[in-house]
Design a protein around this motif. Structure first.
Motif, PDB file in Angstrom:
ATOM      1  N   VAL A  84      -0.602  10.728  -3.502  1.00  0.00           N
ATOM      2  CA  VAL A  84      -1.929   9.712  -3.461  1.00  0.00           C
ATOM      3  C   VAL A  84      -2.505  10.145  -1.963  1.00  0.00           C
ATOM      4  O   VAL A  84      -2.161  10.236  -1.059  1.00  0.00           O
ATOM      5  CB  VAL A  84      -1.640   8.154  -3.224  1.00  0.00           C
ATOM      6  CG1 VAL A  84      -2.836   7.205  -3.044  1.00  0.00           C
ATOM      7  CG2 VAL A  84      -0.559   7.749  -4.337  1.00  0.00           C
ATOM      8  N   GLN A  85      -3.910  10.696  -2.330  1.00  0.00           N
ATOM      9  CA  GLN A  85      -4.601  11.030  -1.075  1.00  0.00           C
ATOM     10  C   GLN A  85      -5.172   9.779  -0.458  1.00  0.00           C
ATOM     11  O   GLN A  85      -5.786   9.139  -1.080  1.00  0.00           O
ATOM     12  CB  GLN A  85      -5.921  11.990  -1.508  1.00  0.00           C
ATOM     13  CG  GLN A  85      -5.478  13.275  -2.548  1.00  0.00           C
ATOM     14  CD  GLN A  85      -4.563  14.206  -1.612  1.00  0.00           C
ATOM     15  OE1 GLN A  85      -4.800  14.287  -0.191  1.00  0.00           O
ATOM     16  NE2 GLN A  85      -3.404  14.910  -2.397  1.00  0.00           N
ATOM     17  N   GLU A 128      -6.301  -0.310   1.323  1.00  0.00           N
ATOM     18  CA  GLU A 128      -5.901  -0.513  -0.268  1.00  0.00           C
ATOM     19  C   GLU A 128      -4.578   0.301  -0.768  1.00  0.00           C
ATOM     20  O   GLU A 128      -4.001  -0.168  -1.411  1.00  0.00           O
ATOM     21  CB  GLU A 128      -7.196   0.161  -1.264  1.00  0.00           C
ATOM     22  CG  GLU A 128      -8.430  -0.507  -1.012  1.00  0.00           C
ATOM     23  CD  GLU A 128      -9.450  -0.230  -1.976  1.00  0.00           C
ATOM     24  OE1 GLU A 128      -8.933   0.264  -3.347  1.00  0.00           O
ATOM     25  OE2 GLU A 128     -10.498  -0.162  -1.557  1.00  0.00           O
ATOM     26  N   ALA A 129      -4.279   1.463  -0.100  1.00  0.00           N
ATOM     27  CA  ALA A 129      -3.071   2.160  -0.492  1.00  0.00           C
ATOM     28  C   ALA A 129      -1.710   2.118   0.129  1.00  0.00           C
ATOM     29  O   ALA A 129      -0.764   2.225  -0.397  1.00  0.00           O
ATOM     30  CB  ALA A 129      -3.437   3.553  -0.601  1.00  0.00           C
ATOM     31  N   LEU A 130      -1.791   2.014   1.339  1.00  0.00           N
ATOM     32  CA  LEU A 130      -0.685   1.860   2.163  1.00  0.00           C
ATOM     33  C   LEU A 130       0.126   0.519   2.058  1.00  0.00           C
ATOM     34  O   LEU A 130      -0.291  -0.465   2.366  1.00  0.00           O
ATOM     35  CB  LEU A 130      -1.077   1.891   3.892  1.00  0.00           C
ATOM     36  CG  LEU A 130      -1.562   3.287   4.115  1.00  0.00           C
ATOM     37  CD1 LEU A 130      -1.958   3.454   5.572  1.00  0.00           C
ATOM     38  CD2 LEU A 130      -0.521   4.547   3.872  1.00  0.00           C
ATOM     39  N   PRO A 131       1.421   0.748   1.691  1.00  0.00           N
ATOM     40  CA  PRO A 131       2.187  -0.640   1.623  1.00  0.00           C
ATOM     41  C   PRO A 131       2.430  -1.218   2.995  1.00  0.00           C
ATOM     42  O   PRO A 131       2.436  -0.367   3.875  1.00  0.00           O
ATOM     43  CB  PRO A 131       3.605   0.143   0.913  1.00  0.00           C
ATOM     44  CG  PRO A 131       3.396   1.682   1.124  1.00  0.00           C
ATOM     45  CD  PRO A 131       2.063   2.066   1.552  1.00  0.00           C
ATOM     46  N   ASP A 148       2.956  -0.382  -5.588  1.00  0.00           N
ATOM     47  CA  ASP A 148       2.068  -1.026  -5.170  1.00  0.00           C
ATOM     48  C   ASP A 148       0.987  -0.287  -4.480  1.00  0.00           C
ATOM     49  O   ASP A 148       1.119   0.815  -3.931  1.00  0.00           O
ATOM     50  CB  ASP A 148       2.719  -1.979  -4.102  1.00  0.00           C
ATOM     51  CG  ASP A 148       3.749  -2.949  -4.654  1.00  0.00           C
ATOM     52  OD1 ASP A 148       3.479  -3.214  -5.957  1.00  0.00           O
ATOM     53  OD2 ASP A 148       4.716  -3.430  -4.122  1.00  0.00           O
ATOM     54  N   PRO A 149      -0.281  -0.531  -4.424  1.00  0.00           N
ATOM     55  CA  PRO A 149      -0.718  -1.908  -5.087  1.00  0.00           C
ATOM     56  C   PRO A 149      -1.246  -1.910  -6.205  1.00  0.00           C
ATOM     57  O   PRO A 149      -1.744  -2.837  -6.860  1.00  0.00           O
ATOM     58  CB  PRO A 149      -1.890  -2.268  -4.022  1.00  0.00           C
ATOM     59  CG  PRO A 149      -2.445  -0.997  -3.886  1.00  0.00           C
ATOM     60  CD  PRO A 149      -1.270   0.033  -3.856  1.00  0.00           C
ATOM     61  N   LEU A 175       0.321  10.163   0.815  1.00  0.00           N
ATOM     62  CA  LEU A 175       1.361   9.411   0.565  1.00  0.00           C
ATOM     63  C   LEU A 175       1.944  10.118  -0.647  1.00  0.00           C
ATOM     64  O   LEU A 175       1.341  10.500  -1.717  1.00  0.00           O
ATOM     65  CB  LEU A 175       1.323   7.894  -0.203  1.00  0.00           C
ATOM     66  CG  LEU A 175       0.676   7.026   0.976  1.00  0.00           C
ATOM     67  CD1 LEU A 175       0.661   5.599   0.475  1.00  0.00           C
ATOM     68  CD2 LEU A 175       1.780   6.754   2.363  1.00  0.00           C
ATOM     69  N   THR A 176       3.327  10.490  -0.820  1.00  0.00           N
ATOM     70  CA  THR A 176       3.734  11.138  -1.857  1.00  0.00           C
ATOM     71  C   THR A 176       5.010  10.305  -2.285  1.00  0.00           C
ATOM     72  O   THR A 176       6.023   9.925  -1.701  1.00  0.00           O
ATOM     73  CB  THR A 176       4.524  12.518  -1.412  1.00  0.00           C
ATOM     74  OG1 THR A 176       3.296  13.219  -1.038  1.00  0.00           O
ATOM     75  CG2 THR A 176       5.102  13.111  -2.698  1.00  0.00           C
TER      76      THR A 176
END
Length: 162
Positions: A68-69, A159-162, A117-118, A76-77
């Protein structure tokens, strides 16, 4: 020693460029006694080390990477499980540790077996392909519009970081 913070989202920078490895496919993880499942087979001693597993009544699974870029050049991988047909598991097993070019031809068509997530992508179709002889297959495409976006777009940290 103070922790550096990201100028984009204010989180500690060590929250970026992470590899998050799921221990088990979500359907097995949710079971309190998954270790007792009949017909449980893992490629290694533990599920964390394993790259393939199978359990009667749950199916066959192969590891893949889901990148995920993030904005600012971060990534994030996720080390996910992909649910595949048992024939594909056998095909993957036959070439996974092989140094021949056959591993580079490995293509897995399956379903994402972890909840990310998310986006809650559990069960969506995914294709994982080998991009490098020395790495795990990578989730490269999907018929699911949301997973297609996750794979193709650059995401804001919030939006992307848990």
């Amino acid at each position: 020693m103070p922790t550096e913070t990201c100028p984009t989202c204010g989180r500690p920078t060590d929250a970026h460029d992470r590899h998050i490895r799921f221990q088990l496919p979500t359907p097995l993880y949710d079971l309190p006694d998954w270790e007792q499942l009949p017909g449980l087979w893992m490629s290694h001693q533990t599920p964390t080390e394993s790259v393939m597993l199978q359990a009667d009544g749950f199916g066959a699974f192969v590891r893949a990477l889901l990148p995920v870029q993030l904005e600012g050049g971060h990534k994030l991988t996720y080390g996910v499980w992909v649910g595949v047909h048992p024939d594909q598991l056998q095909q993957a097993f036959a070439v996974w540790w092989d140094d021949s070019p056959a591993y580079l031809d490995l293509r897995l068509d399956g379903r994402l077996a972890n909840r990310i997530d998310p986006w809650d992508l559990l069960g969506v179709p995914v294709v994982a392909t080998v991009l490098d002889q020395d790495t795990t297959p990578v989730c490269t495409s999907s018929d699911d519009p949301l997973l297609t976006r996750v794979l193709a777009e650059t995401w804001p940290h919030d939006e992307a970081l848990p």
